[in-house]
Design a protein around this motif. Structure first.
Motif, mmCIF file in Angstrom:
data_model
loop_
_atom_site.group_PDB
_atom_site.id
_atom_site.type_symbol
_atom_site.label_atom_id
_atom_site.label_comp_id
_atom_site.label_asym_id
_atom_site.label_seq_id
_atom_site.Cartn_x
_atom_site.Cartn_y
_atom_site.Cartn_z
ATOM 1 N N GLU A 1 47.546 53.453 39.720
ATOM 2 C CA GLU A 1 47.918 52.356 40.632
ATOM 3 C C GLU A 1 47.626 50.939 40.397
ATOM 4 O O GLU A 1 48.270 50.006 41.228
ATOM 5 N N ARG A 2 46.742 50.500 39.437
ATOM 6 C CA ARG A 2 46.007 49.467 39.322
ATOM 7 C C ARG A 2 46.378 49.097 37.754
ATOM 8 O O ARG A 2 45.281 48.317 37.383
ATOM 9 N N ARG A 3 47.139 49.444 37.023
ATOM 10 C CA ARG A 3 47.378 49.238 35.631
ATOM 11 C C ARG A 3 47.341 47.868 35.253
ATOM 12 O O ARG A 3 46.733 47.522 34.257
ATOM 13 N N GLU A 4 48.151 47.080 35.991
ATOM 14 C CA GLU A 4 48.126 45.349 35.621
ATOM 15 C C GLU A 4 47.000 44.428 36.555
ATOM 16 O O GLU A 4 47.208 43.359 36.284
ATOM 17 N N GLN A 5 46.002 45.313 37.099
ATOM 18 C CA GLN A 5 45.051 44.500 37.726
ATOM 19 C C GLN A 5 43.833 44.117 36.816
ATOM 20 O O GLN A 5 43.480 44.791 36.162
ATOM 21 N N ASP A 6 43.295 42.841 36.937
ATOM 22 C CA ASP A 6 42.231 42.706 36.379
ATOM 23 C C ASP A 6 40.835 43.409 36.828
ATOM 24 O O ASP A 6 40.773 43.646 37.887
ATOM 25 N N ARG B 1 37.914 42.767 36.928
ATOM 26 C CA ARG B 1 36.974 42.101 37.815
ATOM 27 C C ARG B 1 37.312 42.348 39.187
ATOM 28 O O ARG B 1 36.503 42.021 40.137
ATOM 29 N N THR B 2 38.636 42.549 39.682
ATOM 30 C CA THR B 2 39.112 42.639 40.913
ATOM 31 C C THR B 2 38.875 44.243 41.474
ATOM 32 O O THR B 2 39.130 44.366 42.726
ATOM 33 N N LEU B 3 38.458 45.100 40.672
ATOM 34 C CA LEU B 3 38.319 46.327 41.019
ATOM 35 C C LEU B 3 37.109 46.753 41.747
ATOM 36 O O LEU B 3 36.092 46.013 41.650
ATOM 37 N N GLY C 1 33.477 51.538 42.382
ATOM 38 C CA GLY C 1 34.023 52.915 41.988
ATOM 39 C C GLY C 1 34.848 52.931 41.004
ATOM 40 O O GLY C 1 35.110 53.795 39.911
ATOM 41 N N GLU C 2 35.936 52.223 41.074
ATOM 42 C CA GLU C 2 37.152 51.767 40.165
ATOM 43 C C GLU C 2 36.606 51.404 38.847
ATOM 44 O O GLU C 2 37.229 51.952 37.788
ATOM 45 N N GLN C 3 35.730 50.382 38.995
ATOM 46 C CA GLN C 3 35.063 50.073 37.651
ATOM 47 C C GLN C 3 34.482 51.370 36.748
ATOM 48 O O GLN C 3 34.644 51.237 35.627
HETATM 49 P P1 ADP Z 1 34.214 48.853 47.519
HETATM 50 O O1 ADP Z 1 34.449 48.964 49.154
HETATM 51 O O2 ADP Z 1 34.261 50.153 47.008
HETATM 52 O O3 ADP Z 1 33.394 47.928 47.149
HETATM 53 P P2 ADP Z 1 36.255 46.775 47.671
HETATM 54 O O4 ADP Z 1 36.131 46.357 48.915
HETATM 55 O O5 ADP Z 1 35.441 46.053 46.379
HETATM 56 O O6 ADP Z 1 36.058 48.235 47.529
HETATM 57 O O7 ADP Z 1 37.744 47.005 47.156
HETATM 58 C C1 ADP Z 1 38.931 47.778 47.722
HETATM 59 C C2 ADP Z 1 40.220 47.842 47.097
HETATM 60 O O8 ADP Z 1 40.717 46.399 46.761
HETATM 61 C C3 ADP Z 1 40.118 48.204 45.533
HETATM 62 O O9 ADP Z 1 41.141 49.197 45.684
HETATM 63 C C4 ADP Z 1 40.276 46.881 44.855
HETATM 64 O O10 ADP Z 1 40.971 47.344 43.701
HETATM 65 C C5 ADP Z 1 40.857 46.037 45.768
HETATM 66 N N1 ADP Z 1 40.377 44.660 45.538
HETATM 67 C C6 ADP Z 1 39.225 44.301 45.542
HETATM 68 N N2 ADP Z 1 39.080 42.714 45.354
HETATM 69 C C7 ADP Z 1 40.443 42.553 44.910
HETATM 70 C C8 ADP Z 1 40.874 41.512 44.442
HETATM 71 N N3 ADP Z 1 40.133 40.185 44.097
HETATM 72 N N4 ADP Z 1 42.226 41.299 44.013
HETATM 73 C C9 ADP Z 1 42.833 42.435 44.231
HETATM 74 N N5 ADP Z 1 42.394 43.519 44.719
HETATM 75 C C10 ADP Z 1 41.134 43.513 44.944
#
Ligand code: ADP
Ligand code: ADP
Length: 226
Positions: A126-131, A133-135, A138-140
């Motif tokens: 669902e996040r293929r094109e997301q950088d 650093r924004t994950l 857990g996603e990282q």
């Molecule tokens: P966690 O509670 O596991 O730390 P986050 O609050 O960091 O989770 O992220 C929740 C969701 O928002 C994730 O799916 C993440 O991909 C998305 N997300 C977090 N930061 C950004 C950002 N700067 N830009 C886009 N999506 C983001």
């Protein structure tokens, strides 16, 4: 032919002996867990196996070759891939770009392999094109494991893959590992604090205590006398 074998390994930081007389082996197709609390020596063990930490005595061999004499060609041929606790992603690259970087041993069927990894980790799909650093954390972690899998490892070293992760994320990683164990028979060394996770995956487990192996046995045997 053993995939990994450590014999009589001692490692120290100055006067602190972090690993004491470690004998450990991993056979083809096995999933071997190393469990120990903080400070037991897990990171030292994975750093030693990966050649970051020199050892004082003993031998550390991949398929009969001492780690200090390994070459990239040999590791690529044996498909040894190390997924560190630090994850080592590139934050300004997308999920897809980070995954492609993992395919260096396996460029032929890049597209198929990407789809395979996206099937394993729907959250990455669902996040293929997301950088990266924004994950979320857990996603990282999923991305780091996914990138390791892009190289079609035969031997995968996972250092604390569940550390600090939410239970739902750990469930996703559990499912992905079960699938690659089933479908690809990947040999895995799993260094973990998470006892439940390790018992779920490992065929055989070493308990590390203050730098020494306190117990070794099948998951079943250790579960019975826990
Ligand atoms: P966690 O509670 O596991 O730390 P986050 O609050 O960091 O989770 O992220 C929740 C969701 O928002 C994730 O799916 C993440 O991909 C998305 N997300 C977090 N930061 C950004 C950002 N700067 N830009 C886009 N999506 C983001
Ligand atoms: P774990 O990964 O199981 O938490 P470590 O391998 O990090 O354990 O640590 C094992 C032991 O080595 C601990 O006693 C720790 O304090 C010590 N240690 C680890 N790294 C260093 C270092 N760079 N310098 C000195 N002592 C260290």
């Amino acid at each position: 032919d053993r995939v990994l074998e450590l014999e009589g390994v001692n490692v120290s930081y100055g006067k602190v002996q972090a690993l004491r007389d470690i004998d450990l082996h991993v056979d083809p197709g096995e999933v071997v867990g190393v469990i120990g609390p903080n400070g037991a020596g897990k990171s030292t063990l994975s750093d030693t196996i990966a050649g970051f930490k020199p050892y004082d005595t003993g031998t550390v061999q991949f398929r009969g070759t001492e780690v200090s004499t390994l070459t990239p060609d040999k590791l690529t041929e044996d498909r040894v891939i190390y997924c560190t606790e630090r994850r080592d992603l590139f934050g300004f690259m997308t999920v897809a770009e980070n995954l492609r970087l993992g395919a260096y041993t396996n460029r032929d069927n890049l597209k198929d392999r990407l789809e395979f990894v996206y099937d394993l980790f729907p959250r990455l799909d669902e996040r293929r094109e997301q950088d990266a650093r924004t994950l979320s954390g857990g996603e990282q972690q999923m991305l780091a494991i996914g990138r390791a899998l892009m190289g079609s490892p035969e031997f995968l070293i996972l250092d604390e893959p569940t550390i600090g992760l939410a239970p739902v994320i750990i469930d996703d990683i559990t499912n992905a590992l079960e699938q690659i164990q089933e479908e690809e028979n990947v040999t895995i060394l799993l260094c973990e604090q998470n006892v439940t996770f390790t018992f779920r995956h490992a065929d055989r487990i070493y308990l590390l205590e203050k730098g020494s192996i306190a117990r070794e046995g099948t998951a079943e045997a250790l579960r019975q006398d826990k």
